[in-house]
Design an enzyme around this catalytic site. Structure first.
Site, PDB file in Angstrom:
ATOM      1  CG  PHE A 186       2.838   3.977  23.208  1.00  0.00           C
ATOM      2  CD1 PHE A 186       3.898   4.719  23.725  1.00  0.00           C
ATOM      3  CD2 PHE A 186       2.107   4.518  22.160  1.00  0.00           C
ATOM      4  CE1 PHE A 186       4.227   5.964  23.201  1.00  0.00           C
ATOM      5  CE2 PHE A 186       2.429   5.766  21.630  1.00  0.00           C
ATOM      6  CZ  PHE A 186       3.487   6.487  22.154  1.00  0.00           C
ATOM      7  CG  ASP A 205      -5.026   2.611  22.440  1.00  0.00           C
ATOM      8  OD1 ASP A 205      -5.186   2.547  21.195  1.00  0.00           O
ATOM      9  OD2 ASP A 205      -4.135   3.296  22.968  1.00  0.00           O
ATOM     10  CE  LYS A 221      -0.220   4.064  15.329  1.00  0.00           C
ATOM     11  NZ  LYS A 221       1.103   4.600  15.381  1.00  0.00           N
TER      12      LYS A 221
HETATM   13  N1  PLP Z   1      -2.267   4.209  21.171  1.00  0.00           N
HETATM   14  C1  PLP Z   1      -1.585   3.257  20.519  1.00  0.00           C
HETATM   15  C2  PLP Z   1      -1.894   1.803  20.791  1.00  0.00           C
HETATM   16  C3  PLP Z   1      -0.597   3.605  19.608  1.00  0.00           C
HETATM   17  O1  PLP Z   1       0.103   2.645  18.978  1.00  0.00           O
HETATM   18  C4  PLP Z   1      -0.327   4.974  19.377  1.00  0.00           C
HETATM   19  C5  PLP Z   1       0.748   5.377  18.447  1.00  0.00           C
HETATM   20  O2  PLP Z   1       1.614   4.650  18.072  1.00  0.00           O
HETATM   21  C6  PLP Z   1      -1.067   5.931  20.068  1.00  0.00           C
HETATM   22  C7  PLP Z   1      -2.026   5.512  20.958  1.00  0.00           C
HETATM   23  C8  PLP Z   1      -0.809   7.400  19.851  1.00  0.00           C
HETATM   24  O3  PLP Z   1      -1.272   7.794  18.623  1.00  0.00           O
HETATM   25  P1  PLP Z   1      -0.760   9.179  17.972  1.00  0.00           P
HETATM   26  O4  PLP Z   1       0.705   9.044  17.722  1.00  0.00           O
HETATM   27  O5  PLP Z   1      -1.578   9.309  16.711  1.00  0.00           O
HETATM   28  O6  PLP Z   1      -1.076  10.260  18.928  1.00  0.00           O
END
Ligand code: PLP
Length: 403
Positions: A132, A216, A245
């Site tokens: 994700f 990420d 976050k």
């Molecule tokens: N990458 C990871 C690993 C995440 O857990 C999340 C959100 O949960 C995101 C990207 C996306 O972040 P945002 O919701 O701030 O756009």
């Protein structure tokens, strides 16, 4: 008094699953609803409130900054942004030399993917099943799962999805690959921890083929696993790391950290953002970093271990696995995950889902022993209620069959 749930249902796009709670305020580890009930926050608002609610260092920094300067475009230099960028890079180490500030995790990943294309001149990526990375178009292209993707296909460029943690991903990386995007631990995908050297192997394959490795760390970074970056043991000198976050103490923010080598390939003006690196986010970030000292991170590791051990000690057939690192813990359950989350909420404990059968605990780092005990007791009670329900249904079913 306004009925916020009713008004939201009427006026906000129905985009989120609803918890049936109206939250008024937060303090430390607790959120309070409109009926004055206190809920133990074991999910940090999906990983954002890493220092709990209303942390004094953050409240003070944001209030002071708002009095001084609330907004400043990136075309003007600002002391607070300069200090925040330098402090973040210092904290991450690993030869990361530049930062680009965005406003969310997805946005940080969007930028990272574009930077990988610019650095390599290639447009093929490797991502991972159950991964994700966000729901905006670029980030969604790297996110697995038909439920999110299907209506928007075809998505961007060419993304090939490899099994997470296996060797197949390595074989997909070649001299046509722009980048590989990976979570050090999959969060949304079910708190999945890859085998040792998985990240190191990816870093090596990327180095050999000239591809960019995008780590990420939006969920795993900023100390969540007990290290400032979860990937640093295996990838000591990363190409690109994305953060989001809790980066700015709750002010929307994301960041792309780049090695000097990659940063040299990004031309001026090709990727900018009106709000990126705004003074409020920068002040929040400096406040967060002032708390996340090495000693503080060590406590996260200890607390995480204690919480995982307590969860493992729960004797219930409903539990398939308890896994995690630091304060990122998943409880894989046999029973319906959402029913457990509802029962936990009834016990005044808030957790979140991860993957189809996993209850995820992402508590603020300030969680105390007694609060962990409360959470585990609530989890035990929720599982016991599920079991009673199942036994009751089975007895009823047997009754029907006889009659
Ligand atoms: N990458 C990871 C690993 C995440 O857990 C999340 C959100 O949960 C995101 C990207 C996306 O972040 P945002 O919701 O701030 O756009």
């Amino acid at each position: 008094m306004i009925d916020a749930q009713r008004l939201e249902a009427l006026r906000l796009l129905d985009a989120y699953p609803r918890r049936g709670l109206t939250i008024r305020r937060g303090e430390g580890m607790y959120l309070e609803d409109d009926r004055g009930r206190r809920f133990l926050d074991m999910m940090s608002n999906y990983g954002v409130s890493i220092l709990g609610h209303n942390h004094p260092a953050i409240v003070e920094a944001l209030t002071e900054q708002l009095r001084t300067l609330g907004s400043l475009h990136g075309s003007f230099a600002g002391e607070i942004r300069a200090r925040a960028a330098a402090a973040l890079l210092d904290r991450c180490g690993g030869g990361l030399g530049k930062v680009f500030f965005a406003n969310s995790g997805s946005e940080a990943n969007e930028a990272a993917l574009k930077f990988a294309v610019l650095a390599t001149g290639r447009k093929r990526f490797v991502a991972f099943r159950n991964g994700f990375h966000g729901k905006t178009l670029g980030a969604l292209s790297a996110t697995d799962g038909d439920a999110y993707r299907a209506p928007f296909e075809p998505l961007l460029w060419q993304f090939a999805f490899a099994p997470y943690g296996g060797a197949e991903g390595l074989e997909m990386i070649d001299d046509r690959t722009a980048g590989v995007i990976v979570e050090p631990i999959q969060g949304e995908g079910g708190v999945r921890i890859p085998p040792p050297f998985f990240l190191a192997g990816l870093a090596k394959a990327c180095a050999v083929s000239g591809a960019v490795l995008i780590l990420d760390e939006i969920q795993t970074g900023l100390g969540r696993t007990g290290r400032f970056l979860a990937s640093s043991a295996e990838v000591p000198e990363p190409d690109i790391v994305t953060l989001g976050k809790g980066l700015a103490g709750g002010v929307p923010a994301g960041a792309v950290l780049l090695s000097e080598r990659i940063s040299r390939a990004i031309p001026r003006k090709i990727h900018t953002s009106t709000f990126g690196g705004n003074p409020l986010a920068a002040a929040g970030l400096l406040a967060v970093l002032s708390v996340l000292t090495d000693d503080f991170l060590q406590r996260i590791e200890c607390r995480g271990r204690a919480l995982a051990e307590r969860l493992r000690a729960v004797a219930s057939d409903e539990i398939v696995d308890i896994r995690g690192k630091g304060l990122m813990i998943g409880a894989e359950v046999r029973s319906e995950r959402d029913a457990i989350l509802r029962l936990l909420q009834r016990e005044r404990v808030l957790a979140i889902p991860a993957g189809p059968g996993v209850v995820r605990f992402l508590p603020p780092y300030i969680v105390e022993e007694g609060q962990m005990e409360d959470a585990v007791r609530a989890f035990e009670a929720a599982l016991a209620a599920i079991r009673r329900d199942r036994e009751f249904s089975a007895a009823e079913g047997a009754g029907c069959a006889v009659s």
